[in-house]
Design a protein around this motif. Sequence first.
Motif, PDB file in Angstrom:
ATOM      1  N   LYS A  67       0.833  -1.212   0.000  1.00 16.22           N
ATOM      2  CA  LYS A  67       0.000   0.000   0.000  1.00 16.22           C
ATOM      3  C   LYS A  67       0.867   1.260   0.000  1.00 16.22           C
ATOM      4  O   LYS A  67       0.541   2.252  -0.645  1.00 16.22           O
ATOM      5  N   GLU A  68       1.984   1.221   0.723  1.00 15.57           N
ATOM      6  CA  GLU A  68       2.876   2.376   0.825  1.00 15.57           C
ATOM      7  C   GLU A  68       3.803   2.538  -0.379  1.00 15.57           C
ATOM      8  O   GLU A  68       4.545   3.507  -0.461  1.00 15.57           O
ATOM      9  N   GLY A  69       3.797   1.571  -1.280  1.00 19.71           N
ATOM     10  CA  GLY A  69       4.662   1.649  -2.457  1.00 19.71           C
ATOM     11  C   GLY A  69       6.109   1.278  -2.183  1.00 19.71           C
ATOM     12  O   GLY A  69       6.993   1.594  -2.977  1.00 19.71           O
ATOM     13  N   ILE A  70       6.352   0.613  -1.078  1.00 17.46           N
ATOM     14  CA  ILE A  70       7.708   0.202  -0.723  1.00 17.46           C
ATOM     15  C   ILE A  70       8.128  -1.001  -1.557  1.00 17.46           C
ATOM     16  O   ILE A  70       9.284  -1.123  -1.954  1.00 17.46           O
ATOM     17  N   THR A  71       7.175  -1.871  -1.815  1.00 15.54           N
ATOM     18  CA  THR A  71       7.439  -3.044  -2.632  1.00 15.54           C
ATOM     19  C   THR A  71       6.155  -3.453  -3.339  1.00 15.54           C
ATOM     20  O   THR A  71       5.080  -2.967  -3.015  1.00 15.54           O
TER      21      THR A  71
END
Length: 163
Positions: A67-71
């Motif tokens: 969701k956070e765009g980290i992976t």
Amino acid sequence: VSWAYTNNITGGVNATSFAPGAPCTRAQVVTFLWRTAGCPEPDAGGNPYKDVSTSAYYYKAILWAAKEGITSGYADGSFRPDQTVTRAQFVTFLWRFHGQEEPYSLLNPFVDVKTTSNYYKAILWASQTGVTAGYGNNDFRPDLVCNRWQVVTFLHRSMLVDM
């Protein structure tokens, strides 16, 4: 290692061993980042990954990181939580965790990091902020497996950058 243990980022592999040279998996490093962020609850919305069980210790961490765009996962709908993570992959996750800050210079100190690689800016950021200095001889070794001591060292140094 002491910082990671004291701050409940990670424990050992058993009661008496940290196993610093052991490789880290995608699930482990995402869980370490999630714990560093304070274990935020992921937004409801379902599990997009066919290989991430709702009962897995890393379930919330992976949903949060996605969701956070980290992976993200793979095109086949998998996350591959047990796959080992490379140095380039973890530094990229870490760079995204810190908001994808632009490196202040595009001068590349590493002979084995191509300007066309998808992790180029992440590794430059990590070098410029002191998260990593590479191996010497002007190499970073992006495709090597990132082991437990490297993961917690990079993570700890990155947290010092934000202080």
